[in-house]
Design an enzyme around this catalytic site. Structure first.
Site, PDB file in Angstrom:
ATOM      1  N   TYR A  53      50.799  26.148  46.159  1.00 14.97           N
ATOM      2  CA  TYR A  53      51.631  25.346  45.063  1.00 14.97           C
ATOM      3  C   TYR A  53      52.867  25.705  44.692  1.00 14.97           C
ATOM      4  CZ  TYR A  53      46.972  23.112  44.086  1.00 14.97           C
ATOM      5  OH  TYR A  53      45.874  22.433  44.126  1.00 14.97           O
ATOM      6  N   SER A 217      42.859  14.994  40.908  1.00 18.18           N
ATOM      7  CA  SER A 217      43.496  13.491  40.829  1.00 18.18           C
ATOM      8  C   SER A 217      42.662  12.892  39.790  1.00 18.18           C
ATOM      9  CB  SER A 217      43.631  12.850  41.970  1.00 18.18           C
ATOM     10  OG  SER A 217      44.547  11.841  42.232  1.00 18.18           O
ATOM     11  N   PRO A 218      42.275  13.162  38.682  1.00 21.43           N
ATOM     12  CA  PRO A 218      41.342  12.225  37.941  1.00 21.43           C
ATOM     13  C   PRO A 218      41.983  10.853  37.411  1.00 21.43           C
ATOM     14  CG  PRO A 218      42.341  13.985  36.532  1.00 21.43           C
ATOM     15  CD  PRO A 218      42.603  14.285  38.060  1.00 21.43           C
ATOM     16  N   LEU A 219      43.333  10.843  37.577  1.00 22.18           N
ATOM     17  CA  LEU A 219      43.696   9.644  37.028  1.00 22.18           C
ATOM     18  C   LEU A 219      44.411   8.885  38.329  1.00 22.18           C
ATOM     19  CD1 LEU A 219      45.918  10.505  33.968  1.00 22.18           C
ATOM     20  CD2 LEU A 219      43.594   9.700  34.199  1.00 22.18           C
ATOM     21  N   ALA A 220      43.922   9.015  39.557  1.00 19.45           N
ATOM     22  CA  ALA A 220      44.400   8.528  40.831  1.00 19.45           C
ATOM     23  C   ALA A 220      45.875   8.485  41.107  1.00 19.45           C
ATOM     24  CB  ALA A 220      43.584   7.025  40.786  1.00 19.45           C
ATOM     25  N   GLY A 221      46.412   9.482  40.605  1.00 17.62           N
ATOM     26  CA  GLY A 221      47.856   9.669  41.043  1.00 17.62           C
ATOM     27  C   GLY A 221      48.830   8.718  39.940  1.00 17.62           C
ATOM     28  N   LEU A 224      45.284   5.052  36.889  1.00 18.01           N
ATOM     29  CA  LEU A 224      44.473   5.014  35.727  1.00 18.01           C
ATOM     30  C   LEU A 224      45.027   5.142  34.478  1.00 18.01           C
ATOM     31  CD1 LEU A 224      41.261   6.448  37.363  1.00 18.01           C
ATOM     32  CD2 LEU A 224      41.874   3.979  37.004  1.00 18.01           C
ATOM     33  N   GLY A 226      47.373   3.539  32.853  1.00 11.37           N
ATOM     34  CA  GLY A 226      48.237   2.359  32.177  1.00 11.37           C
ATOM     35  C   GLY A 226      49.481   2.065  33.193  1.00 11.37           C
TER      36      GLY A 226
END
Length: 329
Positions: A53, A217-221, A224, A226
């Site tokens: 990273y 990636s809980p917010l799908a990049g 999700l 908004g």
């Protein structure tokens, strides 16, 4: 902050984990320091990083390699009990050079990688050492022998996996049992409302073997978070993201409308949906700014009713349940 045991281990970690992939890349060092300070202040004790990273994760573009670990190391070096306040997790597998043994999970690579990570992190031990991917060539006897030696030397405490299939988790645990080892305690997988494949086999394997789950990636990049509203407000996205938005527009419209209906931000709903899964230990959030970290804490207070969960399943259908019932009797 809420805490939960790391799989079947006795270690308790925060239900939000600080992901540090942006440190040194999208986020400069001073801001990274502030994010870590804010995370500790908020009760977040699980910090997740990886040896690669900090920049482009490619063997021929090494200018950022190890930078995330180095930034964490310089933050820890300030003292003040920082090291004792966190559960430090990093990863091994990715190529860290162009040599034939600079990647994968040979005992040679694991030994060198852990020493390099300890040096960059400026610490004498790693709490959770995770295999970043499955090695399809190195035998489990060799991998577990290397990990066992590192545990014996006090350089690592627990071992985790990332991006493993369910059968690979089962194979790893079987090999560990033959050596009277605890084996894996956690798995990091791609998991969010738009990507639910692991519900077929990985989640059942985690539950059976007592491993904790850390979705990445809980917010799908950002999809999700908004994304439609942000686009209307003038937020610019890459051509690839714009293409994905158009492909998923009906679902995104229904999703953001549902979030408006219940009065919650889409990102909070996405995280809360993950956190309601009993197999999940913590979800990784990777803020680029302190403000993004602060807003992610709201998800811990969001309760989703059975009715809302059912509506989310209608918008973002999963694979049909667990295998084999999802596709057979």
């Amino acid at each position: 902050m809420q805490y939960k045991h790391l799989g079947r281990s006795g270690l308790r970690v925060s239900r939000l984990a600080l992901g540090t992939m942006n440190f040194g890349d999208a986020t400069d060092e001073a801001t990274s320091f502030q994010i870590m300070e804010d995370a500790v202040e908020a009760g977040i004790n699980l910090f997740d990083t990886a040896d690669v990273y900090g920049g482009p994760q490619s063997p021929d573009m090494q200018q950022g390699y190890g930078l995330s670990e180095e930034i964490i190391g310089r933050w820890l070096a300030q003292g003040g009990g920082r090291r004792d306040k966190i559960v430090l997790a990093t990863k091994v597998y990715q190529p860290m050079g162009l040599g034939p043994n600079d990647k994968y999970l040979s005992a040679y690579k694991i030994r060198k990688a852990v020493e390099d990570s300890l040096r960059r992190l400026q610490t004498d031990h790693i709490d959770l050492y995770q295999m970043h991917h499955i090695d399809r060539f190195t035998p489990w006897q060799e991998i577990w022998q290397a990990m066992e030696q590192l545990v014996r030397e006090g350089k690592i405490t627990y071992v985790g996996s990332s991006n493993f299939a369910g059968w690979q988790i089962a194979t790893a645990q079987s090999a560990a049992t033959h050596r009277n080892l605890m084996g894996l305690v956690s798995e990091q997988s791609l998991y969010n409302l738009t990507a639910r494949t692991i519900e077929l086999e990985v989640i059942p394997a985690l539950r059976h073997h007592g491993l904790g789950l850390f979705p990445w990636s809980p917010l799908a990049g950002g999809l999700l978070g908004g994304v439609l509203k942000k686009t209307q407000e003038g937020r610019r996205s890459s051509p690839q993201v714009r293409q994905t938005i158009e492909q998923l527009r009906p679902q995104l419209e229904a999703y953001e409308a549902l979030c408006d209906e219940i009065g919650e931000h889409p990102a909070d709903v996405a995280l809360a949906w993950l956190l309601h899964n009993p197999v999940l230990t913590a979800t990784i959030v990777g803020p680029r700014t302190p403000e993004q970290l602060a807003t992610s804490r709201r998800a811990l207070d969001v309760t989703l009713s059975d009715d809302i969960l059912a509506k989310l399943d209608e918008i973002w259908p999963g694979p049909g349940g667990e295998a084999p019932e999802a596709y057979a009797w």
